[in-house]
Design a protein around this motif. Structure first.
Motif, mmCIF file in Angstrom:
data_model
loop_
_atom_site.group_PDB
_atom_site.id
_atom_site.type_symbol
_atom_site.label_atom_id
_atom_site.label_comp_id
_atom_site.label_asym_id
_atom_site.label_seq_id
_atom_site.Cartn_x
_atom_site.Cartn_y
_atom_site.Cartn_z
ATOM 1 N N ASN A 73 13.765 24.959 66.738
ATOM 2 C CA ASN A 73 14.499 26.082 66.162
ATOM 3 C C ASN A 73 13.628 27.029 65.350
ATOM 4 O OD1 ASN A 73 17.207 25.491 67.082
ATOM 5 N ND2 ASN A 73 17.092 23.697 65.756
ATOM 6 N N SER A 74 12.311 26.974 65.550
ATOM 7 C CA SER A 74 11.457 27.846 64.742
ATOM 8 C C SER A 74 10.100 28.066 65.397
ATOM 9 C CB SER A 74 11.262 27.253 63.344
ATOM 10 O OG SER A 74 10.522 26.047 63.415
ATOM 11 N N VAL A 75 9.383 29.032 64.838
ATOM 12 C CA VAL A 75 8.021 29.324 65.258
ATOM 13 C C VAL A 75 7.232 29.811 64.043
ATOM 14 C CG1 VAL A 75 8.555 31.703 65.948
ATOM 15 C CG2 VAL A 75 6.571 30.560 66.944
ATOM 16 N N CYS A 96 19.219 30.257 63.005
ATOM 17 C CA CYS A 96 20.465 29.713 62.497
ATOM 18 C C CYS A 96 21.455 29.741 63.672
ATOM 19 C CB CYS A 96 20.983 30.574 61.338
ATOM 20 S SG CYS A 96 19.825 30.729 59.960
ATOM 21 N N LYS A 97 22.743 29.536 63.396
ATOM 22 C CA LYS A 97 23.740 29.588 64.466
ATOM 23 C C LYS A 97 23.974 31.011 64.959
ATOM 24 C CE LYS A 97 26.122 25.651 62.435
ATOM 25 N NZ LYS A 97 27.317 25.210 61.711
ATOM 26 N N THR A 98 23.984 31.987 64.040
ATOM 27 C CA THR A 98 24.316 33.368 64.395
ATOM 28 C C THR A 98 23.240 34.376 64.028
ATOM 29 O OG1 THR A 98 25.435 33.743 62.290
ATOM 30 C CG2 THR A 98 26.792 32.911 64.106
ATOM 31 N N CYS A 99 22.137 33.902 63.453
ATOM 32 C CA CYS A 99 21.098 34.823 63.004
ATOM 33 C C CYS A 99 19.740 34.150 63.024
ATOM 34 C CB CYS A 99 21.415 35.355 61.600
ATOM 35 S SG CYS A 99 21.506 34.087 60.318
ATOM 36 N N ASP A 122 18.431 26.640 56.219
ATOM 37 C CA ASP A 122 19.302 25.496 55.986
ATOM 38 C C ASP A 122 20.564 25.897 55.245
ATOM 39 O OD1 ASP A 122 17.495 23.843 57.278
ATOM 40 O OD2 ASP A 122 16.636 23.035 55.413
ATOM 41 N N TYR A 123 20.419 26.755 54.231
ATOM 42 C CA TYR A 123 21.580 27.227 53.481
ATOM 43 C C TYR A 123 22.536 28.003 54.399
ATOM 44 C CZ TYR A 123 24.530 29.625 50.171
ATOM 45 O OH TYR A 123 25.641 30.108 49.507
ATOM 46 N N LEU A 124 21.990 28.890 55.207
ATOM 47 C CA LEU A 124 22.833 29.692 56.103
ATOM 48 C C LEU A 124 23.522 28.830 57.150
ATOM 49 C CD1 LEU A 124 20.582 32.856 56.548
ATOM 50 C CD2 LEU A 124 22.689 32.662 55.208
ATOM 51 N N VAL A 125 22.813 27.861 57.717
ATOM 52 C CA VAL A 125 23.412 26.960 58.704
ATOM 53 C C VAL A 125 24.556 26.173 58.068
ATOM 54 C CG1 VAL A 125 23.007 24.896 60.095
ATOM 55 C CG2 VAL A 125 21.405 26.807 60.219
#
Length: 129
Positions: A73-75, A96-99, A122-125
């Protein structure tokens, strides 16, 4: 000023020099004034993370970044050819799920970019974003 601007303010307060939050198609939700990036460049990052492939690296503001690490989920990528040392950012992007959250730091503390971006992600998820 959008509600998302508070997240950018928070990320900058924690040390990111350039940062932003974008939807998964690359549209800007909020970004720091110094962060020059196109919607297509952000969309390409999202696509690369999803496919786990960055054959031509990452491009931000037309400048190429060398991919250092890709995870599900990252780079993380490093700019080696910026016009000046202050712009040789270590960038981290996390889905994240939407961003997607992007942030970068140049200089001695650049490795903390990953931690800061991941904490916001993590907070946004956890908030269903």
């Amino acid at each position: 000023m959008s509600a998302w601007d508070a997240y950018v303010t928070n990320m900058k307060a924690h040390g990111l020099q350039i940062c932003g939050i974008f939807d998964l198609q690359g549209a800007t939700w909020a970004k720091s004034a110094e962060f020059k990036v196109s919607a297509q460049e952000v969309a390409n990052i999202v696509s690369g993370i999803n496919s786990q492939s960055f054959p031509d690296g990452i491009h931000l503001n037309g400048v190429k970044y060398t991919v250092i690490q890709v995870s599900p989920n990252s780079v993380t990528a490093k700019c080696r050819n910026a016009p000046c040392d202050a712009e040789k950012y270590l960038m981290h992007a996390a889905l994240c799920k939407t961003c997607v959250v992007l942030g970068g730091i140049s200089g001695a503390t650049e490795r903390s970019a990953t931690k800061i971006v991941e904490e916001i992600k993590d907070y946004l998820v956890n908030s269903n974003f």
